[in-house]
Design an enzyme around this catalytic site. Structure first.
Site, PDB file in Angstrom:
ATOM      1  N   TYR A 137      -3.030  -3.224   1.910  1.00  0.00           N
ATOM      2  CA  TYR A 137      -3.421  -1.828   2.122  1.00  0.00           C
ATOM      3  C   TYR A 137      -4.807  -1.520   1.553  1.00  0.00           C
ATOM      4  O   TYR A 137      -5.223  -0.369   1.531  1.00  0.00           O
ATOM      5  CB  TYR A 137      -2.330  -0.891   1.580  1.00  0.00           C
ATOM      6  CG  TYR A 137      -0.986  -1.235   2.190  1.00  0.00           C
ATOM      7  CD1 TYR A 137      -0.913  -1.687   3.512  1.00  0.00           C
ATOM      8  CD2 TYR A 137       0.195  -1.169   1.464  1.00  0.00           C
ATOM      9  CE1 TYR A 137       0.287  -2.055   4.080  1.00  0.00           C
ATOM     10  CE2 TYR A 137       1.403  -1.528   2.029  1.00  0.00           C
ATOM     11  CZ  TYR A 137       1.443  -1.979   3.337  1.00  0.00           C
ATOM     12  OH  TYR A 137       2.627  -2.350   3.905  1.00  0.00           O
ATOM     13  N   GLN A 191      -1.847  -0.034  -3.474  1.00  0.00           N
ATOM     14  CA  GLN A 191      -0.412  -0.314  -3.642  1.00  0.00           C
ATOM     15  C   GLN A 191      -0.036  -1.774  -3.334  1.00  0.00           C
ATOM     16  O   GLN A 191       0.765  -2.372  -4.033  1.00  0.00           O
ATOM     17  CB  GLN A 191       0.368   0.652  -2.764  1.00  0.00           C
ATOM     18  CG  GLN A 191       1.672   1.085  -3.377  1.00  0.00           C
ATOM     19  CD  GLN A 191       2.136   2.423  -2.825  1.00  0.00           C
ATOM     20  OE1 GLN A 191       2.475   2.515  -1.649  1.00  0.00           O
ATOM     21  NE2 GLN A 191       2.171   3.445  -3.675  1.00  0.00           N
ATOM     22  N   PHE A 192      -0.604  -2.321  -2.301  1.00  0.00           N
ATOM     23  CA  PHE A 192      -0.427  -3.745  -1.973  1.00  0.00           C
ATOM     24  C   PHE A 192      -1.751  -4.256  -1.397  1.00  0.00           C
ATOM     25  O   PHE A 192      -2.464  -3.502  -0.729  1.00  0.00           O
ATOM     26  CB  PHE A 192       0.673  -3.941  -0.921  1.00  0.00           C
ATOM     27  CG  PHE A 192       2.067  -3.689  -1.433  1.00  0.00           C
ATOM     28  CD1 PHE A 192       2.806  -4.711  -2.025  1.00  0.00           C
ATOM     29  CD2 PHE A 192       2.638  -2.429  -1.342  1.00  0.00           C
ATOM     30  CE1 PHE A 192       4.085  -4.482  -2.500  1.00  0.00           C
ATOM     31  CE2 PHE A 192       3.924  -2.192  -1.814  1.00  0.00           C
ATOM     32  CZ  PHE A 192       4.649  -3.219  -2.406  1.00  0.00           C
ATOM     33  N   HIS A 240       3.342  -6.990   2.587  1.00  0.00           N
ATOM     34  CA  HIS A 240       3.377  -6.834   1.128  1.00  0.00           C
ATOM     35  C   HIS A 240       3.050  -8.120   0.391  1.00  0.00           C
ATOM     36  O   HIS A 240       3.097  -8.151  -0.833  1.00  0.00           O
ATOM     37  CB  HIS A 240       4.772  -6.329   0.692  1.00  0.00           C
ATOM     38  CG  HIS A 240       5.136  -5.042   1.355  1.00  0.00           C
ATOM     39  ND1 HIS A 240       5.914  -4.981   2.486  1.00  0.00           N
ATOM     40  CD2 HIS A 240       4.781  -3.775   1.070  1.00  0.00           C
ATOM     41  CE1 HIS A 240       6.036  -3.717   2.860  1.00  0.00           C
ATOM     42  NE2 HIS A 240       5.365  -2.969   2.023  1.00  0.00           N
ATOM     43  N   LEU A 269      -2.882   9.809   0.448  1.00  0.00           N
ATOM     44  CA  LEU A 269      -2.654   8.461   0.995  1.00  0.00           C
ATOM     45  C   LEU A 269      -3.873   8.021   1.820  1.00  0.00           C
ATOM     46  O   LEU A 269      -3.870   8.096   3.050  1.00  0.00           O
ATOM     47  CB  LEU A 269      -1.377   8.467   1.839  1.00  0.00           C
ATOM     48  CG  LEU A 269      -0.662   7.129   2.012  1.00  0.00           C
ATOM     49  CD1 LEU A 269       0.706   7.338   2.645  1.00  0.00           C
ATOM     50  CD2 LEU A 269      -1.433   6.089   2.766  1.00  0.00           C
ATOM     51  N   GLU A 278      -2.010   5.755  -5.234  1.00  0.00           N
ATOM     52  CA  GLU A 278      -0.824   6.343  -4.613  1.00  0.00           C
ATOM     53  C   GLU A 278       0.391   6.112  -5.501  1.00  0.00           C
ATOM     54  O   GLU A 278       0.662   4.971  -5.895  1.00  0.00           O
ATOM     55  CB  GLU A 278      -0.613   5.718  -3.227  1.00  0.00           C
ATOM     56  CG  GLU A 278      -1.722   6.111  -2.255  1.00  0.00           C
ATOM     57  CD  GLU A 278      -1.937   5.099  -1.134  1.00  0.00           C
ATOM     58  OE1 GLU A 278      -1.055   4.242  -0.916  1.00  0.00           O
ATOM     59  OE2 GLU A 278      -3.004   5.162  -0.493  1.00  0.00           O
ATOM     60  N   GLU A 337      -6.754   4.954   1.262  1.00  0.00           N
ATOM     61  CA  GLU A 337      -7.416   3.925   0.452  1.00  0.00           C
ATOM     62  C   GLU A 337      -8.925   4.113   0.471  1.00  0.00           C
ATOM     63  O   GLU A 337      -9.590   3.877  -0.526  1.00  0.00           O
ATOM     64  CB  GLU A 337      -7.029   2.523   0.939  1.00  0.00           C
ATOM     65  CG  GLU A 337      -5.599   2.122   0.609  1.00  0.00           C
ATOM     66  CD  GLU A 337      -4.537   2.849   1.405  1.00  0.00           C
ATOM     67  OE1 GLU A 337      -4.858   3.399   2.480  1.00  0.00           O
ATOM     68  OE2 GLU A 337      -3.364   2.864   0.961  1.00  0.00           O
TER      69      GLU A 337
END
Ligand SMILES: Cc1ncc(C[n+]2csc(CCOP(=O)(O)OP(=O)(O)O)c2C)c(N)n1
Length: 708
Positions: free
Chosen positions: A469, A465-466, A512, A441, A412, A443
Site C-alpha cells: 500500500y 499499513q502494508f 499483504h 486513507l 492509518e 498514502e
C-alpha cells in the site's frame, strides 16, 4: 445574497473601480512586469536559437504569461515569515513576489550555479527557502504532487504553534497553487480531504486557463469549473472569479486569505486566467487551439487591465512608463549577472544525494545541534529485557517521542487502535492525538504531509499499513528521495517510513506479503533497513529518527507475528549505523548473504550442514555493506544470496554483480541466488511454501554450491 461560489461580474471599462486599499499595487505591477519580461527574454532567446550561444539557451521553457498578475496579487498577501507554498512550473511570478531575486530566477533556466538547483533541475521547477517570508516548498515535475506537501505544511504550522507553543507561527498559512488540469490528480483530492477534515490553514489557488497542455478543462472536472462543483464540500470556503481583473482578483484573494489566516479553515479560490503562450517551449499549439481562441485569450491579458486599473487612479502615465523602464533595466542587469555566473561543475554532480557531514541543508529535519543533543551509542546494553520485534519498535518510538518533542507518529489506524499490527498501541494515550494520530486513507497524503513536516523541522514517522500500500505514494516517495539533490542541499526531508512487508506466519497473499525492497534500494536518496531481529530494529530505527536521510524501515510480518525476531533490548540510546552488516557466524567454506526473515531460515539451514558457512545478515540494503561481503567472499570463494523478493533484478543480482566485478578471481564457483521465481506471494500455505525459499531449500542450495 450571492451564492458562495458566485462569479462576480467584471467591472466595465466605463466604471473602473478605485484600486483597493491595503495592496502595494506598485509592487504588484513591478513583479508582474518582471515576470513578463523574463518570459520575453526566454522566448526570444529560444526563437533566435541559431544565433544565440548554446550556453545562453533556456533548454526547457514554461511561460507564466497570463497567470502572472493574479499570482503577484496572491504573493503580496503571503507576508508572514512562516507562510508556505506548494507550487508548480507556472508559479514563478509568485516566487518573484515573495522575494526571489531576478538574477536567481534567470540563472536557474540557464542552468548556472546558485539558483534553485545549481543546474540540476528545470529552471521553472523552483524552490525557495525564505527565512523572512513565504517558503516555497521544492516543486516537482509531477502535476498535482504539490498539494499534499502544502497540506503538510499547514499541519506543521498548527503543530509548531499549538503543540510546540511557538507563537511566531500564529496567523501563518499554507497555499497550494495548481492549474485546472491538476484538480483531476490524486494529490488534489488527497490534500482537499486532509485540509477539510482537519480544518487546516490551507488555501487552494486554482488558476484555470481551461487547458491542460491540449486537454480542455471539462475533461478535468465536469463543466470545467471546480469551484462550482465543490460548492457542497464540507468545511471549504470558496471564491470564484476572473483572474484578469485586478480588482476582482484582489478582492477574492483577500477574502480567502483572511478566512484562512483567521483560523476559519481551508479555502479554495478559482480564478480564470488566459494562457497567452504555448504550454511549454516545444509545444506549437497546432491541432488544438484556433486563431480565434488565441485572440480571445489575448483580449483577456491582465497586464493592460492592470494598467487601466492603476493609471491614472494610482500612478500617472509617466510613473507607469518609469516602472516599465525600471523593469527593463533590472532584468537586463540580472540577465548579464546570470550569464556571467559559472556553469555548474560536473565534478560536483554526485554531491548531496545523501546528507554530507558538516553541511546541513538550509531547511529540513533537525538542526545539527538538536541531533548532537540526542546523541546515541553503537554499544548495545547487554542486560536488556528480552523483547519481541513489535514491542522493541514500540519501545523505541515511545522513547524518541519522550525525548524529542518534534517527533510525530502517524498513519492509518495508528492512533486510536494502535496500528493494525498494534506496533503503536498505547502511544496516542501516552503522548496525545497531536503527536500520534490517524490519517485519512491516502498514502500519497501520508507521505506528502510527512515531506513538508520534515522541511518545517519536525521528525515525521509515517506508517504505511502494508508494503503493497505504498504503491499510491510512489510519486511522493520518489520525490522525497531526490529532494536534497535536486535542490542542491537547500532542502531535505528526512522522513521515516515504517512498513510491514513479507510473508506472515504460515500465511501470504499478493497484497499483504510483498517485500519488493529492491524498488527502494533502486530509488535515489533513500536508506533502506530490513532488520531481522528486535535489537537491530531498535538501533536502525533510532539511527533513522536521529539521522538526516529519509529512511524506509521494513518490519517483517513474520517477525511481528512470532518470537523469531526476539532479542534483548539494547538500550534507549542504542544507534546502529546503516550499512554495517552482521557476521552471524564465521566460516571458510561458503558465504551466505541474506536479510530480514530469511536470516532465521538461513540460521536453521546452517545448523544442519556439515560445513563452515559464513553467515551474513545484511541488515540494510541501502547502503549495503559491500566490504563485509567482499572480504568474506575473498576468504570463502563461494557465495549464496538468499532473498524473499523476486529473483529477476532482485537485490541479489546487485550483490552478485558486485562480487563478479570486485572478487571474480577469488571465486571457486559462480555466485548463486536463491529467491522466488518471479511469482507473486500466494495465499495457500502449500503454495506459499513452494514460492518462498524454505530452510530445506536453503540447505539444498548450500550443498549444491559446496559441491560445485
Ligand atoms: C503526473 C504528471 N502527469 C503528466 C504530466 C505532463 N504534463 C505536464 S503539464 C500537464 C498539464 C497540466 O495542466 P494544468 O494543471 O491545467 O496546468 P497548466 O499547465 O495549464 O498551467 C501535463 C499533462 C506531468 N508533468 N505530471
Amino acid at each position: 445574497m450571492p451564492s458562495k461560489t458566485a462569479v462576480r461580474p467584471a467591472p466595465s471599462s466605463t466604471s473602473t473601480p478605485v484600486p483597493r486599499p491595503g495592496f502595494d499595487w506598485r509592487r504588484i505591477a513591478y513583479h508582474t512586469l518582471v515576470s513578463r519580461a523574463l518570459d520575453d527574454v526566454e522566448e526570444s532567446t529560444n526563437r533566435q536559437r541559431a544565433s544565440v550561444p548554446r550556453e545562453h539557451l533556456v533548454l526547457y521553457q514554461f511561460s507564466a504569461r497570463g497567470h502572472d498578475m493574479a499570482q503577484c496579487i496572491l504573493g503580496s498577501l503571503l507576508n508572514h515569515p512562516h507562510d508556505g507554498a506548494g507550487a508548480y512550473y507556472r508559479s514563478r511570478p509568485l516566487l518573484l513576489s515573495v522575494g526571489l531575486g531576478i538574477e536567481d530566477a534567470l540563472a536557474s533556466p540557464l542552468g548556472r550555479t546558485g539558483g534553485f538547483s545549481g543546474g540540476r533541475d528545470i529552471g521553472v521547477v523552483c524552490n525557495f527557502p525564505n527565512p523572512d517570508g513565504c517558503t516555497v516548498l521544492p516543486m516537482a515535475g509531477d502535476v498535482g504532487s504539490q498539494y499534499t506537501p502544502a497540506a503538510g505544511w499547514a499541519q506543521a504550522i498548527r503543530y509548531h504553534r499549538e503543540t510546540l507553543g511557538d507563537r511566531s507561527y500564529e496567523g501563518s498559512i499554507s497555499v497550494a497553487l495548481g492549474g485546472d488540469g491538476s484538480v483531476a490528480t490524486n494529490g488534489f483530492w488527497a490534500a482537499l480531504t486532509m485540509a477539510t477534515t482537519l480544518r487546516l490553514p490551507l488555501l487552494f489557488y486554482i488558476e484555470d486557463n481551461a487547458l491542460g497542455i491540449s486537454v480542455r478543462g471539462d475533461m478535468q472536472t465536469p463543466g470545467g469549473d471546480i469551484a462550482r462543483n465543490l460548492a457542497a464540500f464540507g468545511n471549504l470556503f470558496i471564491r470564484n472569479g476572473n483572474g484578469s481583473d485586478p480588482h476582482e482578483a484582489a478582492g477574492l484573494l483577500a477574502e480567502a486569505v483572511a478566512h484562512v489566516r483567521g483560523g476559519e479553515g481551508p479555502a479554495l479560490v478559482r480564478l480564470t486566467v488566459p494562457r497567452l503562450s504555448s504550454h511549454s517551449g516545444p509545444d506549437n499549439q497546432k491541432g488544438y487551439r484556433t486563431a480565434e481562441e488565441m485572440a480571445a485569450d489575448e483580449a483577456r491579458d491582465p497586464v493592460p487591465a492592470l494598467r487601466r486599473y492603476l493609471v491614472p487612479a494610482l500612478l500617472s502615465e509617466a510613473e507607469w512608463d518609469a516602472l516599465v523602464a525600471d523593469v527593463a533595466r533590472d532584468v537586463e542587469v540580472a540577465l548579464t549577472g546570470a550569464r556571467a555566473r559559472p556553469q555548474p561543475d560536473p565534478a560536483t554532480v554526485a554531491r548531496h544525494v545523501y546528507a554530507e557531514a558538516g553541511e546541513p541543508a538550509l531547511m529540513g529535519g533537525l538542526s545539527p545541534e538538536e541531533r548532537d543533543a540526542l546523541g546515541g551509542t553503537d554499544e548495545p546494553k547487554e542486560e536488556g529485557e528480552l523483547l519481541r520485534f513489535a514491542e522493541a519498535v514500540r519501545r523505541t518510538l515511545r522513547h524518541e517521542l519522550a525525548v524529542n518533542p518534534k517527533l510525530v507518529v502517524f498513519g492509518e489506524d495508528v492512533g486510536r487502535k494502535g496500528g493494525v499490527h498494534l506496533v503503536t498501541e498505547g502511544l496516542q494515550k501516552a503522548f496525545g492525538a497531536e503527536r500520534v494520530f490517524d490519517t485519512s486513507l491516502s498514502e500519497e497524503g501520508i507521505i506528502g504531509r510527512a515531506v513538508a513536516m520534515a522541511i518545517s523541522g519536525l521528525v515525521p514517522v509515517a506508517e504505511i499499513q502494508f508494503r503493497k500500500y505504498a504503491d499510491p505514494a510512489a510519486e511522493q516517495l520518489n520525490n522525497c528521495g531526490t529532494l536534497r539533490w535536486r535542490t542542491a542541499n537547500r532542502f531535505a526531508a528526512p522522513i521515516i517510513v515504517r512498513m510491514p512487508g513479507g510473508f506472515g506466519k504460515d500465511v501470504g497473499d499478493p497484497w499483504h506479503s510483498l517485500s519488493d525492497e529492491v524498488r527502494f534500494a533502486h530509488a535515489y536518496g533513500w536508506q533502506v533497513a530490513i532488520p531481522s531481529n528486535a535489537a537491530d530494529a531498535v538501533g536502525l530505527l533510532r539511527a533513522a529518527m536521529r539521522g538526516a536521510n529519509p529512511t524506509i524501515f521494513f518490519e517483517h510480518r513474520s517477525l511481528l507475528m512470532t518470537g523469531d525476531g526476539s532479542a534483548r533490548y539494547p538500550g534507549d540510546d542504542y544507534v546502529l549505523p546503516f550499512g554495517r552488516a552482521r557476521v552471524m557466524q564465521e566460516g571458510t567454506d561458503l558465504t551466505l548473504v541474506t536479510w530480514g526473515a530469511m536470516v532465521h531460515r538461513a540460521v536453521a539451514a546452517c545448523s544442519q550442514v556439515d560445513a563452515a558457512v559464513e553467515l551474513i545478515d545484511l541488515r540494510t540494503v541501502a547502503p549495503w555493506d559491500r566490504d563485509t561481503v567482499l572480504t568474506s567472499v575473498r576468504k570463502t570463494g563461494r557465495c549464496l544470496v538468499v532473498h524473499e523478493d523476486n529473483r529477476t533484478a532482485g537485490f541479489g543480482a546487485e550483490i552478485a554483480a558486485t562480487i563478479g566485478q570486485e572478487a571474480f578471481w577469488h571465486l571457486d564457483a559462480p555466485v548463486q541466488r536463491l529467491a522466488p521465481d518471479d511469482i507473486p506471494v500466494p495465499y495457500h500455505p502449500d503454495l506459499l511454501e513452494a514460492v518462498v525459499p524454505s530452510t530445506t531449500g536453503i540447505l539444498r542450495a548450500i550443498r549444491d554450491l559446496l559441491a560445485a
